[in-house]
Design an enzyme around this catalytic site. Structure first.
Site, short mmCIF file in Angstrom:
data_model
loop_
_atom_site.label_atom_id
_atom_site.label_comp_id
_atom_site.label_asym_id
_atom_site.label_seq_id
_atom_site.Cartn_x
_atom_site.Cartn_y
_atom_site.Cartn_z
N GLY A 146 0.47 -4.92 0.95
CA GLY A 146 -0.73 -4.97 0.10
C GLY A 146 -0.48 -5.67 -1.22
CD GLU A 182 1.66 -5.35 5.78
OE1 GLU A 182 2.42 -6.31 6.03
OE2 GLU A 182 0.91 -5.31 4.79
CD GLU A 210 -2.49 -7.33 3.13
OE1 GLU A 210 -2.12 -6.19 2.76
OE2 GLU A 210 -3.07 -7.53 4.21
CB ALA A 219 -0.87 -0.02 1.25
#
Ligand code: COA
Length: 258
Positions: A112, A135, A115, A66
């Protein structure tokens, strides 16, 4: 459709979606997530599209996570909003899509990015791919389904280790843990994805959609997977594809699914 952050091309029945922010290692900002949602929705609604391949542009990254610059100053409610909207718009959306999605992991797939690859129906990696959920090194946890999908794919213990250490797995190790199905050179990555997509696209797309729903039910605590399978199995019997598939078999010819 005119996109700023992604590229969409179609070759016969296969749609290729490429995340195209190579200077930022294809990091997922808000606009990219919105564009991806739209592109996946369009491809899924397009009756001629039978398989979607998702990859990142450039030689270095699938998606490096992200976009950290977008959420660095968020408070707790903005944080949970970010995760819930992102999951609904993209990650759960892809996982539950009726059209099969193959992630072609062509480099870093972090946070992300991993993911997104895990929300896809399966993954193929190039030799230079590196995967992880780093993270906790930023003081946060995976928020786009990573704490759920990683243990589903590689088991609880290894997922705990990877998340706690914020470590990265190379492509071969990821294959050994079942995170990716194949590892090939960078040049072979898309050709292999297209080859597998071609095999998928010869089969019944209504049956494949039913199989996706049924397999996903195994990972959904609100559903009984065996009951879902029985229902989906039964529904297949009323379809044109079932009629065509069984008739073609009995007539000793290849089926032509619409
Ligand atoms: N969010 C925002 N920008 C990112 C990003 C992310 N997740 N990952 C990379 N970028 C940007 C960098 O800031 C840099 O931009 P700049 O050139 O404007 O400074 C550019 O992409 C290239 O990245 P860089 O760090 O210089 O490349 P590298 O080869 O040295 O390192 C990584 C590659 C993937 C190891 C490193 O970029 C990284 O650790 N990224 C963050 C991974 C992460 O924590 N993801 C989870 C986010 S929740």
């Amino acid at each position: 459709m005119n996109y700023q952050n992604i590229l969409v091309t179609r070759d016969k029945s296969i749609t290729l979606i490429t995340i195209n922010r190579p200077k930022k290692l294809n990091a997922l900002n808000k606009d990219t997530i919105a564009e991806l949602h739209e592109a996946f929705d369009d491809a899924n609604l397009d009756k001629n599209c039978r398989v979607i391949i998702l990859t990142g542009s450039g030689e270095k990254a699938f998606v490096a996570g992200a976009d950290i610059s977008e959420f660095a100053d968020f408070d707790t409610s903005q944080g949970s909003d970010l995760a819930s909207k992102g999951q609904a718009l993209l990650f759960d959306f892809i996982a539950n899509l009726e059209t099969p999605v193959i992630a072609a992991v062509n480099g870093f797939a972090l946070g992300g990015g991993l993911e997104l690859a895990m929300a896809s129906h399966f993954r193929i990696a190039s030799e230079n791919a590196k995967m992880g959920l780093p993270e906790v090194s930023l003081g946060v946890i995976p928020g786009y389904g990573g704490t759920q999908r990683l243990p589903q794919l590689i088991g609880k213990g290894k997922a705990m280790e990877l998340i706690m250490t914020a470590g990265m797995m190379g492509a071969e190790e990821a294959k050994n843990w079942g995170l990716v199905n194949y590892v090939v050179t960078a040049e072979e990555l898309l050709p292999l994805c297209y080859k597998i997509a071609g095999k998928i696209s010869r089969n019944s797309s209504t049956a494949i959609a039913a199989a996706i729903r049924s397999i996903n039910a195994n990972f959904d605590q609100t559903k009984n997977g065996f009951e879902t399978e029985i229902n989906e199995f039964g529904k297949c019997f009323g379809t044109d594809d079932f009629n065509e598939g069984t008739t073609a078999f009995l007539e000793k010819r290849k089926p032509e699914f619409q």
